[in-house]
Every structure is written in C-alpha cells, then in structure tokens.
Design a protein around this motif. Structure first.
Motif, short mmCIF file in Angstrom:
data_model
loop_
_atom_site.label_atom_id
_atom_site.label_comp_id
_atom_site.label_asym_id
_atom_site.label_seq_id
_atom_site.Cartn_x
_atom_site.Cartn_y
_atom_site.Cartn_z
N LEU A 43 0.88 -1.17 0.00
CA LEU A 43 0.00 0.00 0.00
C LEU A 43 0.91 1.22 0.00
N VAL A 44 0.86 1.99 -1.08
CA VAL A 44 1.72 3.16 -1.21
C VAL A 44 0.90 4.41 -1.50
N CYS A 45 1.55 5.54 -1.22
CA CYS A 45 1.00 6.85 -1.56
C CYS A 45 2.19 7.77 -1.81
N CYS A 116 -0.39 -8.01 -4.76
CA CYS A 116 -1.34 -6.91 -4.94
C CYS A 116 -0.67 -5.60 -4.56
N VAL A 117 -0.89 -4.58 -5.38
CA VAL A 117 -0.42 -3.23 -5.08
C VAL A 117 -1.63 -2.30 -5.03
N ILE A 118 -1.70 -1.53 -3.95
CA ILE A 118 -2.78 -0.57 -3.74
C ILE A 118 -2.14 0.81 -3.66
N VAL A 119 -2.66 1.75 -4.43
CA VAL A 119 -2.11 3.10 -4.44
C VAL A 119 -3.21 4.06 -4.00
N ASP A 120 -2.97 4.76 -2.89
CA ASP A 120 -3.91 5.78 -2.44
C ASP A 120 -3.41 7.14 -2.92
N GLU A 121 -4.33 8.02 -3.23
CA GLU A 121 -4.01 9.32 -3.84
C GLU A 121 -3.18 9.09 -5.10
N ALA A 122 -3.65 8.16 -5.91
CA ALA A 122 -2.91 7.73 -7.11
C ALA A 122 -2.67 8.85 -8.11
N GLN A 123 -3.48 9.87 -8.09
CA GLN A 123 -3.30 10.96 -9.05
C GLN A 123 -1.92 11.59 -8.90
N ASP A 124 -1.31 11.47 -7.73
CA ASP A 124 0.01 12.06 -7.49
C ASP A 124 1.14 11.19 -8.02
N LEU A 125 0.83 9.98 -8.46
CA LEU A 125 1.86 9.05 -8.92
C LEU A 125 1.63 8.56 -10.35
N MET A 126 0.98 9.37 -11.15
CA MET A 126 0.63 8.93 -12.50
C MET A 126 1.57 9.45 -13.57
N GLY A 145 -1.68 -8.45 -13.37
CA GLY A 145 -1.62 -8.54 -11.92
C GLY A 145 -2.84 -7.96 -11.22
N SER A 146 -2.73 -7.91 -9.92
CA SER A 146 -3.82 -7.38 -9.08
C SER A 146 -3.40 -6.04 -8.50
N TRP A 147 -4.17 -5.00 -8.82
CA TRP A 147 -3.86 -3.67 -8.32
C TRP A 147 -5.13 -2.84 -8.23
N CYS A 148 -5.05 -1.80 -7.41
CA CYS A 148 -6.18 -0.88 -7.27
C CYS A 148 -5.62 0.52 -7.04
N LEU A 149 -6.08 1.45 -7.84
CA LEU A 149 -5.69 2.85 -7.72
C LEU A 149 -6.87 3.65 -7.19
N PHE A 150 -6.65 4.37 -6.10
CA PHE A 150 -7.67 5.23 -5.52
C PHE A 150 -7.22 6.67 -5.71
N GLY A 151 -8.06 7.51 -6.30
CA GLY A 151 -7.65 8.89 -6.47
C GLY A 151 -8.75 9.83 -6.89
N ASP A 152 -8.45 11.09 -6.75
CA ASP A 152 -9.29 12.17 -7.24
C ASP A 152 -8.52 12.81 -8.38
N PHE A 153 -8.72 12.30 -9.56
CA PHE A 153 -7.94 12.69 -10.71
C PHE A 153 -8.37 14.04 -11.30
N ASP A 154 -9.46 14.60 -10.80
CA ASP A 154 -9.94 15.88 -11.31
C ASP A 154 -9.56 17.06 -10.42
N ASN A 155 -9.57 16.87 -9.10
CA ASN A 155 -9.44 18.02 -8.20
C ASN A 155 -8.26 17.98 -7.25
N GLN A 156 -7.56 16.88 -7.13
CA GLN A 156 -6.55 16.77 -6.08
C GLN A 156 -5.13 16.51 -6.58
N ASP A 157 -4.82 16.78 -7.80
CA ASP A 157 -3.47 16.55 -8.33
C ASP A 157 -2.56 17.69 -7.91
N ILE A 158 -2.13 17.65 -6.63
CA ILE A 158 -1.40 18.79 -6.08
C ILE A 158 0.11 18.61 -6.03
N TYR A 159 0.62 17.39 -6.24
CA TYR A 159 2.05 17.17 -6.12
C TYR A 159 2.77 16.95 -7.44
N SER A 160 2.08 16.62 -8.50
CA SER A 160 2.77 16.24 -9.73
C SER A 160 3.68 17.35 -10.26
#
Length: 167
Positions: A43-45, A116-126, A145-160
C-alpha cells in the motif's frame, strides 16, 4: 456497495472520487482483505503524512513483523533499493530514482515482490516512469496482476508539478 463488489470481482481497478468519499478507508480495507487471504500486499502513496497515518491506522496488522505487508510512500519503497544522494534534487525524485529502480529491477531480474499493489491518492503518482516502476512490483505486471488505484484525478493533483516527496 457497487465499488466494493467491483473490487472483489476484478483484479484491476481504478476508484475515482472527490475528497471525503472514503477512498482511503477502502484502500485500507482492501489491504486488510488481501492480507487475510495470505497475499503479499503493498500500500503506497505519495505524501509522507498520509503514509504515516496509514501506518498508524494499520498498526494492528503487525506491519514490521510481516514480510507480506508493506505500507509506505512510493519513493521510500524505491529508495530501499536505490540510494538517495546527500542533496537530492527534484529531478532525482521524478526521473533518476524511478529510472534507476527500473534499471536495477531489469539487471537483477527482480521477481515482482507483491501479489497486490494498492495506491492511495494515485493521481500524485501517475507519471510514465512511476507507472513503469509499478509494473515491476506486481506479480503479473500491470496487465495481468492485481492492483487498485484510488484517487481524485480531477481536483486533487497537487504534487505532480512539485515532484518532491519530502513535502
């Protein structure tokens, strides 16, 4: 209910939603569920503060003593294999570190370490390089593989645009 059903039925998911809709809670529950099935789970962010909170909230999973469970920032995970220079630049975090990780994984014929890899706030790692790194972390890769990306790709891309995980 529809999202949890989709995640249960599909090995690859992108969960999109605005802040406050429970994405982080779902990421933690998915992490726990995969551990309960005996899977190795990462589980990464991007953000260190969020990683600290995830680690605190998941401390009952005995993260330190469980080689199948890892909760950390994406960059911290990569720097377990790649040393950080004394004065890293933004370019180190966004370009050099992921490139060095990919090169190391290829040279060492590194088997993907996680079921399995889970990414929280995935919009910051795209970024292309970050996604390529993720391909080396999942058994079966991104395609199988097995993975799940959780993110707000419209409003929260604050680190890229910043690129510095020390924030």
């Amino acid at each position: 209910v529809e999202v949890t059903q989709s995640i249960a039925e599909n090995p690859r998911n992108v969960v999109k939603g605005p802040a406050g809709t429970g994405k982080t809670l779902m990421a933690m529950e998915l992490f726990r569920a995969n551990l309960a099935l005996g899977k190795s789970v990462l589980l990464v962010c991007f953000n260190r503060n969020l990683a600290d909170k995830l680690q605190e909230d998941l401390k009952h999973e005995d993260l330190s003593g469980n080689p199948n469970a890892k909760v950390t920032t994406f960059h911290s995970f990569l720097t377990e294999r790649i040393p950080v220079p004394e004065e890293p630049t933004s370019d180190f975090w966004t370009t050099q570190l992921p490139r060095d990780f990919i090169e190391s994984a290829v040279e060492d014929c590194m088997p993907p370490p996680f079921d399995c890899v889970i990414v929280d706030e995935a919009q910051d790692l795209m970024s292309d390089l970050y996604v390529e790194c993720m391909d080396f972390l999942i058994r079966g890769g991104l395609k199988g593989g097995s993975w799940c990306l959780f993110g707000d790709f419209d409003n929260q891309d604050i680190y890229s645009a910043i690129g510095d995980p020390a924030l």
